[in-house]
Design a protein around this motif. Structure first.
Motif, short mmCIF file in Angstrom:
data_model
loop_
_atom_site.label_atom_id
_atom_site.label_comp_id
_atom_site.label_asym_id
_atom_site.label_seq_id
_atom_site.Cartn_x
_atom_site.Cartn_y
_atom_site.Cartn_z
N ASN A 163 31.05 51.25 -15.75
CA ASN A 163 30.32 52.15 -16.65
C ASN A 163 28.95 51.61 -17.04
N LEU A 164 28.78 50.31 -16.95
CA LEU A 164 27.51 49.70 -17.34
C LEU A 164 26.48 49.71 -16.21
N LEU A 165 26.95 49.96 -14.98
CA LEU A 165 26.04 50.00 -13.84
C LEU A 165 25.30 51.33 -13.75
N LYS A 166 24.03 51.24 -13.42
CA LYS A 166 23.25 52.45 -13.14
C LYS A 166 23.78 53.08 -11.86
N SER A 167 23.47 54.32 -11.66
CA SER A 167 23.81 54.98 -10.40
C SER A 167 23.17 54.21 -9.26
N GLY A 168 23.94 53.87 -8.25
CA GLY A 168 23.43 53.08 -7.13
C GLY A 168 23.48 51.59 -7.36
N GLY A 169 23.97 51.16 -8.54
CA GLY A 169 24.06 49.74 -8.84
C GLY A 169 25.12 49.07 -7.98
#
Length: 168
Positions: free
Chosen positions: A151-157
């Protein structure tokens, strides 16, 4: 416990980009002073982390499990100016050891240490704010780190879990 024959491991190390002087010193310190020095991610894993940070243009990293700081400093060296690593570590002795090395490196200024239980700490971070996640902590809590960390990752992370399949 060695899973890879030493000849293959040596070959890979000989044909990979080496560590900086400070990382070599930190690695030697860890080997000489930590009972469980094998917990440190090695040069090859660190090199892979740096490669992934470069190709993904990551600027903000969350690390769960710092140990003596080798992986943290290795990733910090790969970050661009203005990049930052938020690292979670529960063991105060490991934090104290790592801080001694971070202050010796210009890249140490990119590192913010969060002392305490990582699952509680990461509750304070905003959703979708990190480009990169590296988890190398309590293997039994990996499912929780995965759910909350994702949930803490950006899209594409990118999320990397060291020794994820260790002992099943």
């Amino acid at each position: 416990m060695n899973f890879i024959p030493s000849e293959i491991d040596d070959y890979c190390i000989d044909h990979s980009i080496g560590d900086s002087k400070i990382l070599n010193q930190l690695k030697q310190f860890t080997i000489n002073n930590e009972v469980a020095s094998q917990m440190m991610c090695g040069q090859l894993i660190g090199g892979l982390l740096q490669f992934l940070i470069h190709v993904s243009h990551s600027k903000k990293i969350l690390e769960i499990g710092m140990f003596t700081g080798y992986s943290t400093l290795k990733m910090a060296e790969a970050l661009p100016k203005g990049g930052e690593i938020h690292t979670c570590e529960i063991n105060q002795n490991h934090i104290n050891s790592a801080l001694k090395w971070f202050v010796k490196s210009e890249d140490g200024k990119k590192i913010k240490i969060h002392n305490g239980d990582a699952l509680k700490t990461i509750e304070n971070f905003k959703i979708a704010t990190f480009d990169f996640l590296f988890v190398d902590a309590d293997k039994l809590r990996y499912p929780d780190y995965f759910r909350k960390g994702l949930n803490l990752l950006k899209s594409g992370g990118i999320g990397v879990f060291d020794n994820m399949l260790w002992s099943g």
